[in-house]
Design a protein around this motif. Structure first.
Motif, short mmCIF file in Angstrom:
data_model
loop_
_atom_site.label_atom_id
_atom_site.label_comp_id
_atom_site.label_asym_id
_atom_site.label_seq_id
_atom_site.Cartn_x
_atom_site.Cartn_y
_atom_site.Cartn_z
N PHE A 281 0.82 -1.20 0.00
CA PHE A 281 0.00 0.00 0.00
C PHE A 281 0.86 1.26 0.00
CE2 PHE A 281 -2.78 3.21 2.02
CZ PHE A 281 -3.89 3.10 1.20
N PHE A 282 2.01 1.21 0.71
CA PHE A 282 2.85 2.41 0.74
C PHE A 282 4.15 2.23 -0.04
CE2 PHE A 282 4.17 0.09 4.57
CZ PHE A 282 5.54 0.23 4.58
N SER A 283 4.17 1.23 -0.95
CA SER A 283 5.36 1.05 -1.78
C SER A 283 5.55 2.27 -2.68
CB SER A 283 5.24 -0.22 -2.62
OG SER A 283 4.12 -0.16 -3.46
N SER A 284 6.76 2.44 -3.18
CA SER A 284 7.11 3.61 -3.99
C SER A 284 6.11 3.79 -5.13
CB SER A 284 8.52 3.45 -4.56
OG SER A 284 8.87 4.56 -5.34
N PRO A 285 5.59 5.03 -5.36
CA PRO A 285 6.02 6.31 -4.78
C PRO A 285 5.38 6.66 -3.44
CG PRO A 285 4.37 6.71 -6.45
CD PRO A 285 4.63 5.23 -6.48
N SER B 38 4.51 10.05 -0.15
CA SER B 38 5.77 9.62 0.44
C SER B 38 5.64 8.17 0.89
CB SER B 38 6.13 10.50 1.64
OG SER B 38 7.25 9.99 2.32
N ALA B 39 6.76 7.44 0.81
CA ALA B 39 6.82 6.08 1.34
C ALA B 39 7.35 6.06 2.77
CB ALA B 39 7.69 5.20 0.45
N SER B 40 7.65 7.25 3.32
CA SER B 40 8.15 7.34 4.68
C SER B 40 7.04 7.04 5.68
CB SER B 40 8.72 8.73 4.93
OG SER B 40 9.07 8.89 6.29
N LEU B 41 7.40 6.44 6.81
CA LEU B 41 6.43 6.12 7.85
C LEU B 41 6.38 7.19 8.94
CD1 LEU B 41 7.02 2.28 8.18
CD2 LEU B 41 5.30 3.49 6.83
N ALA B 42 7.12 8.27 8.76
CA ALA B 42 7.08 9.41 9.67
C ALA B 42 6.77 10.66 8.86
CB ALA B 42 8.41 9.57 10.42
N SER C 15 -4.47 7.96 0.31
CA SER C 15 -4.68 7.17 -0.91
C SER C 15 -3.36 6.48 -1.23
CB SER C 15 -5.10 8.08 -2.07
OG SER C 15 -5.32 7.34 -3.25
N GLY C 16 -3.38 5.14 -1.32
CA GLY C 16 -2.14 4.39 -1.50
C GLY C 16 -2.00 3.77 -2.86
N GLN C 17 -1.16 2.72 -2.95
CA GLN C 17 -0.83 2.11 -4.23
C GLN C 17 -1.67 0.88 -4.53
OE1 GLN C 17 1.34 3.76 -6.25
NE2 GLN C 17 1.09 5.21 -4.57
N THR C 18 -2.51 0.43 -3.60
CA THR C 18 -3.44 -0.67 -3.86
C THR C 18 -4.81 -0.30 -3.33
OG1 THR C 18 -3.01 -1.79 -1.76
CG2 THR C 18 -1.55 -2.35 -3.61
N GLY D 220 -3.87 -2.25 4.26
CA GLY D 220 -4.12 -1.54 5.50
C GLY D 220 -3.17 -0.36 5.67
N TRP D 221 -3.65 0.69 6.38
CA TRP D 221 -2.83 1.89 6.59
C TRP D 221 -3.44 2.68 7.73
CZ3 TRP D 221 1.77 3.66 5.41
CH2 TRP D 221 2.07 5.02 5.53
N GLY D 222 -2.58 3.28 8.56
CA GLY D 222 -3.09 4.11 9.63
C GLY D 222 -2.00 4.61 10.55
N PHE D 223 -2.41 5.27 11.64
CA PHE D 223 -1.49 5.80 12.62
C PHE D 223 -0.85 4.66 13.41
CE2 PHE D 223 -4.71 9.37 12.38
CZ PHE D 223 -3.92 10.16 11.58
N TYR D 224 0.41 4.85 13.85
CA TYR D 224 1.16 3.75 14.43
C TYR D 224 2.07 4.26 15.54
CZ TYR D 224 4.75 0.04 14.67
OH TYR D 224 5.63 -0.92 15.08
N SER D 225 2.12 3.51 16.65
CA SER D 225 3.03 3.81 17.76
C SER D 225 3.95 2.63 17.94
CB SER D 225 2.25 4.09 19.05
OG SER D 225 1.38 5.21 18.89
N GLY D 226 5.22 2.78 17.54
CA GLY D 226 6.14 1.66 17.53
C GLY D 226 6.65 1.25 18.89
#
Length: 894
Positions: free
Chosen positions: A114-118, A142-146, A174-177, A181-187
């Motif tokens: 979903f977040f692959s380049s670009p 962006s493909a960055s996670l921050a 809006s992603g590449q597929t 899944g996509w959303g906010f994340y706390s590592g």
């Protein structure tokens, strides 16, 4: 004085104590929350009734993901405030407090594809009423996670917000597929997935001490004008209009509505906001003086406090224009130009204060054009754009023209413009158009005209039996070599009652098609060119001759250019379709300007390393023996942004025993035949840095084979399978190896691998609901999520090994079973980590036995009937779910 100092200190302390994040959400420990309360929330913000929760739009339902607030609803349908796929938070200060927003920060995670380049396109929006939303800034892909921090300080609507106003913030993506899944994340604990920065301070409201001044006017018309001012120190200001200098001061606690359209009489509020100008005040009368008064204020709603102080240039007056003018007209246009006609027009910008009585165009064959030159009314009398057809022009002539408009005051002309009419079109095509081969590199053309009227001929050429479908456009001349549709301009011949022409520099043994178009023009201005293109257009075909087969050896004697004859032995002055090209000089060569060319065979041998730079395309037609040969110890690489393809035509074969590396662009190795290209034991194909797309194409199924002992090393690009599963362009035979050396998500659904190795230090997640089959699985470093779902037959047939710096996790989003079902004994070994999520089932099905020799923490395990599972001495298995043993089956422990 002491009281004032105390109040000031109290306000300063309140500001300092509330700086930073006023609302934040730490999602660590969450898996699939539908809503989630803020973990940081300023005590002076409204929190009751779930006001501190982050919520979802209808189209962004909850989906699984560790430590996340996630959805699969974002899809790849772009960003729009009309979308119902969003996350939302609301912020409202409590009575007695004032809120200002300054920053937005966010961290993300999701499905790799979903977040692959670009990357994912993200954008926040805000609303003051919960209905009408304004997008913040520009969408960021962006493909960055921050996320790069968003500065809100310049958005006036988000500053100094008081109780009674709720700010709603929404996040769109809006992603590449369409399904990832996509959303906010706390590592990690204490890491916020979403944070809003700003201040919440006591609403200590006083009237501004500095009034707005220097009211100024611009764009003054008969019924409108623009107004600006120098602001004072209030948070906002009210602007009033009147036809006299008398104004009623606004009362504290009043927050009046405003309209920039004046109702025609009396006092009216025309502005209520925080800016410094009104772009336009309309509804004014001709030649009337209007007064304006600006009042600075602080607060909002019933908390407003106004400054009624006087200031220089406030109030101030300005009359509208009372002068009657001729119409203002501009933008002369000429379109649909033929040999005798054109559509002319213009734009009546203003009527000058009285009704337009006539508008139209004028023209002449000399400059300057006047109102008396071939004047023709258009028929309308409105302002705005107009046009009409003029049909009296001489052919092949330079025409000067203008548009005009008239009212009671006078007539105005646009600036003069000009165009050329076309020459009179030739009446017919040529006859007797023929093409005859003239050796291996030339074709002779001949033709005869049917009638006079042509001043020249344009000839198009296309390689192959297909027609050059392009058509020339009138008013243009084309130089040889210009691409026109699917053809190229072979020649542009001026004059001649009969015609003959030799087209040279062609490829041997190649078919060419030609079309010819007669045209007329004045011999000087290309704008007069008029082509006859009516079908049927004359067509001619011919095929150049084929010379004897010649073997050329690369020498590099004249540099590194493929096309330099002196770089080959013998000199390659005339490339032919059946040439055999051999690179056997040894050493490393970077060869530039790879052309579009067909040859018979290509060989790289004698420890030679060749790197091709394009763009270009080498077609290999084939001869006896292997037609693309890369010998062990040699390399055939492609690099650079200019895409290069190597295509084996039907029947041609390739044998790769050495290495191939693609970097920097969308390069291809294509074969038209099943099994046409074979990578043998010891060979390496590397999809290197910057490579894009599918290396072996998407069309010719089963055309590339990786034999046992061969390696596909993946650093970038698309998957090698090309075609939608279960179809595949490539076959990985048992014992071949697919290795991931950089971030790249492999295709698992419906795919068959030989051996598989995770050799990237980061994290990769692979999913799929159709069966994936793997031989040996090795995790050399990094974290690999084996997240296939369902039980369609996902299998690992060989050993599993996990190195000390690696982790293998089975964590499907829904139930998923992976079988260990080899035909010989299998071993799960290593010093790394093997674990599973709550929906995972591992099923040993091997009657020859599966032995665990390392520690592992799994969820469900089902030992199939006939299966044998052994826990070796010193190994430990932790099951967090169910153990099912189907009879007859065996579980052995020491």
């Amino acid at each position: 004085m002491a009281k004032n100092i105390y109040s000031a200190c109290l306000a300063l302390l309140a500001v300092l104590s509330c700086q930073g994040q006023i609302a934040a959400w730490d999602f660590y420990g969450q898996y699939s929350p539908a809503t989630f309360g803020a973990t940081t929330f300023n005590m002076n913000l409204a929190a009751s009734g779930g006001a501190s929760n982050i919520t979802r739009g209808f189209g962004a339902s909850a989906s699984g993901g560790a430590h996340s607030f996630r959805t699969t609803g974002f899809q790849n349908n772009g960003i729009s405030t009309a979308n119902d796929d969003y996350f939302q938070v609301t912020l409202q200060p409590l009575p007695g407090f004032r809120m200002t927003l300054s920053t937005l920060d966010a961290k993300f995670n999701g499905t790799s594809s979903f977040f692959s380049s670009p990357g994912v396109t993200s954008q926040f929006a805000y609303s003051l009423d919960g209905v009408n939303f304004v997008l913040i800034g520009a969408p960021v892909q962006s493909a960055s996670l921050a996320m790069v921090q968003i500065n809100l300080a310049a958005i006036a609507d988000l500053q100094n917000v008081y109780a009674g106003t709720t700010i709603t913030l929404r996040y769109y993506a809006s992603g590449q597929t369409a399904t990832g899944g996509w959303g906010f994340y706390s590592g990690s604990p204490g890491t916020n997935g979403l944070a809003v920065g700003g201040t919440v301070t006591p609403a200590i409201i006083t009237a501004p001490g500095l009034q707005a001044s220097n009211i100024a006017f611009s764009s003054i018309g008969q019924t409108q004008m623009s107004v600006s001012w120098t602001p004072g120190n209030g948070e906002k200001r009210v602007v009033k209009i009147n036809t006299s200098s008398s104004f009623t001061d606004p009362a504290d606690g009043d927050d009046p509505p405003a309209s920039p359209v004046y109702a025609g009489s009396g006092e009216q509020v025309v502005y209520n906001h925080s800016g410094t100008s009104i772009p336009v005040v309309t509804g004014l009368a001709v030649g009337v003086t209007y007064w304006f008064r600006v009042y600075e204020y602080n607060g909002s709603g019933t908390l407003t406090m106004f400054s009624t102080l006087a200031a220089a240039g406030n109030p101030c007056s300005q009359p509208t224009s009372g002068i009657m003018l001729a119409p203002a007209i501009n933008s002369p246009t000429a379109v649909a130009i033929t040999a005798g006609s054109a559509i002319l027009g213009g734009h009546v910008a203003t009527d000058g204060g009285s009704t337009v009585t006539e508008r139209g165009t004028v023209w002449n064959v000399s400059s300057p054009v006047t109102i008396a030159d071939h004047k023709l009314p258009e028929g309308g009398n409105d302002t705005g754009f107009f046009s009409h057809l003029r049909m009296e022009f001489p052919p092949a002539t330079h025409i000067y023209y203008a548009a005009y408009a008239t009212n009671a005051t006078g007539t105005s002309l646009t600036p003069e413009s000009s165009f050329y009419t076309l020459a009179s079109e030739p009446p017919v095509h040529v006859t007797g158009f023929t093409a005859i081969p003239d050796g291996a590199t030339s074709i002779s053309l001949s033709w005869n005209p049917l009638a006079t009227g042509a001043d020249g001929y344009l000839i198009l050429q296309r390689q192959g039996s297909g027609l050059p479908t392009g058509l020339p456009s009138d008013a243009q001349q084309y130089a040889p070599g210009t691409m026109l549709g699917e053809g190229i301009v072979a020649a542009n011949i001026f004059g001649g009652a009969t015609g003959t022409l030799t087209i040279a520099g062609l490829s041997p043994g190649t078919t060419y098609a030609f079309t010819i178009f007669p045209y007329a023009w004045d011999g000087t201005a290309q704008q007069t060119t008029n082509y006859f293109i009516q079908p049927p257009v004359p067509i001619a075909w011919a095929t150049t001759g084929i010379p004897a087969v010649t073997t050329y050896h690369w020498t590099g004697a004249s540099g590194t250019d493929w096309n330099m004859a002196g770089n080959w032995n013998p000199l390659r002055t005339v490339p032919a379709l059946n040439d055999i090209l051999v690179f056997d000089t040894g050493g490393a060569w970077t060869i530039i300007n790879v052309p579009v060319q067909t040859v018979g065979q290509v060989e790289v041998s004698a420890n030679t390393s060749v790197t091709l730079h394009g763009p270009g395309s080498i077609h290999i037609a084939g001869n006896s023996g292997e037609d693309l040969l890369v010998v062990q110890g040699s390399q055939l690489n492609i690099s650079g942004a200019g895409a290069v393809s190597i295509s084996l035509e039907a029947g041609a074969t390739g044998l790769i025993s050495g290495g191939m590396t693609f970097t920097g662009g969308g390069h291809r190795l294509l074969s038209a035949s099943a099994g046409g290209v074979v990578f043998t034991s010891g060979s390496i194909f590397r999809a290197g840095s910057g490579f894009t797309g599918n290396a072996f194409g998407t069309a010719s199924l089963n055309s590339v084979i990786f034999s046992p002992g061969s390696l596909y090393a993946c650093q970038s690009g698309g998957n090698p399978f090309g075609a939608p599963a279960p179809a595949s362009v490539v076959i990985f035979e048992a014992g071949s190896l697919y290795r991931i050396d950089a971030y790249s998500v492999p295709s698992f659904g419906g795919r068959t691998y030989g051996d598989f190795e995770m050799n990237y230090p980061g994290s990769i997640t692979s999913t799929g609901s159709s069966a994936v089959s793997i031989g040996n699985f090795r995790a050399s470093q990094g974290t690999f999520y084996f997240n296939v779902t369902g039980a369609p037959g996902h299998t690992i047939k060989g050993n599993i090994s996990v190195a000390q710096v690696a982790t293998l996790i089975f964590d499907p989003a829904t139930t998923g079973t992976v079988m260990l079902n080899g035909s010989s004994p299998q071993v799960v070994s290593g010093t790394g980590s093997v674990m599973a999520g709550p929906f995972s089932t591992i099923s040993p099905c091997n009657s020859s036995g599966v032995t665990l020799t390392m520690n592992a923490s799994l969820n469900h395990m089902t030992i199939a009937a006939g299966g044998l599972f052994t826990i070796a001495p010193g190994a430990e298995l932790t099951l967090n779910g169910n153990l099912v043993v189907e009879a007859p089956a065996a579980v052995l422990t020491p």
